[in-house]
Design an enzyme around this catalytic site. Structure first.
Site, mmCIF file in Angstrom:
data_model
loop_
_atom_site.group_PDB
_atom_site.id
_atom_site.type_symbol
_atom_site.label_atom_id
_atom_site.label_comp_id
_atom_site.label_asym_id
_atom_site.label_seq_id
_atom_site.Cartn_x
_atom_site.Cartn_y
_atom_site.Cartn_z
ATOM 1 N N PHE A 1 6.865 2.283 -4.263
ATOM 2 C CA PHE A 1 8.302 2.432 -4.037
ATOM 3 C C PHE A 1 8.690 3.689 -4.159
ATOM 4 C CE2 PHE A 1 8.040 -2.401 -4.249
ATOM 5 C CZ PHE A 1 8.323 -2.733 -2.911
ATOM 6 N N HIS B 1 10.565 -9.271 0.629
ATOM 7 C CA HIS B 1 10.544 -7.695 0.548
ATOM 8 C C HIS B 1 11.732 -7.040 0.794
ATOM 9 C CE1 HIS B 1 8.944 -3.660 1.018
ATOM 10 N NE2 HIS B 1 7.676 -4.089 0.363
ATOM 11 N N TYR C 1 3.067 4.663 0.650
ATOM 12 C CA TYR C 1 3.800 5.179 1.813
ATOM 13 C C TYR C 1 2.658 6.060 2.472
ATOM 14 C CZ TYR C 1 7.918 4.165 -0.353
ATOM 15 O OH TYR C 1 9.217 3.449 -1.172
ATOM 16 N N ASP D 1 0.770 -1.113 0.130
ATOM 17 C CA ASP D 1 -0.048 -0.040 -0.012
ATOM 18 C C ASP D 1 0.824 1.096 0.120
ATOM 19 O OD1 ASP D 1 0.682 -0.172 2.788
ATOM 20 O OD2 ASP D 1 -1.047 0.684 3.591
#
Length: 221
Positions: free
Chosen positions: A77, A186, A66, A64
């Site tokens: 990202f 991740h 930031y 989801d």
């Protein structure tokens, strides 16, 4: 929420008429009216706006957006220039350096990737300020799953980079043998050392694209 107007519209059009999306639209509009929500409403569908369906060569799935001020702008990202580079992206840059020799950039704006056909898609497209995962379960997952199914059905090779458990859970939807599926932990500081570092996804991706007669991605930001 600005409408999607490029070649994503036709295959996604059916979703906009479904009950879950009508409820989602109502809920998200109310959230924007009464809460601080990221990204800005005009940026919400940027992943689709910046990377038309016909141009998608690579898919990177995030979770989801930031949730701190000024960070999210609709690409997973990525942060705009002038915003501190988040830790997960710092680790992505480290892996790029080790894999392809890319120099470490001084900003985190990834639109250059999106413009080359890298779909930077979060599975949930909005979040309340300072509350990670606060919009999980509202219906975004159903919408982005529809986008993933559309990508799976494309009759051309696409690379899917699945980083972390939520992204890797989408693997079962990717049944088209033309595609390349790359999995890793991740890139967050909590898990990057468990196999994201050293995964060499960027060089593997480019080798696959070249083998299939496509231009490789210039990953240097």
């Amino acid at each position: 929420m600005p409408p999607i107007s490029n070649d994503w519209l036709e295959p996604l059009k059916e979703e906009f008429g479904k009950e879950y999306y009508r409820n989602l639209y109502k809920t998200i509009n109310e959230e924007y009216r009464t809460q601080t929500v990221y990204p800005a409403a005009d940026d919400l569908f940027n992943a689709f706006h910046f990377t038309p369906l016909s141009k998608v060569k690579v898919v990177i799935l995030g979770q989801d957006p930031y949730h701190n001020e000024g960070q999210a702008h609709g690409l997973c990202f990525s942060v705009k220039k002038g915003v501190e580079i988040p830790p997960s992206l710092v680790n992505i840059y480290k892996e790029l350096h080790d894999d392809l020799g890319c120099s470490i950039p001084d900003h985190g704006y990834l639109k250059k990737w999106a413009d080359q056909g890298v779909l930077l898609l979060n599975t949930v497209l909005t979040v309340r300020a300072h509350e990670a995962n606060s919009h999980r379960g509202l219906g975004w997952e159903e919408f982005t799953d529809a986008a993933i199914r559309i990508l799976n059905e494309q009759d051309r090779p696409i690379v899917f980079m699945l980083w972390g458990s939520p992204a890797r859970a989408k693997k079962e939807m990717l049944t088209n043998p033309k595609h390349l599926i790359l999995e890793a932990p991740h890139p967050s500081p909590l898990s990057a050392y468990r196999g994201f570092f050293g995964c060499r996804h960027f060089s593997k991706c480019n080798a696959f694209l070249i083998k299939n007669g496509l231009d490789p991605i210039d990953w240097q930001i």
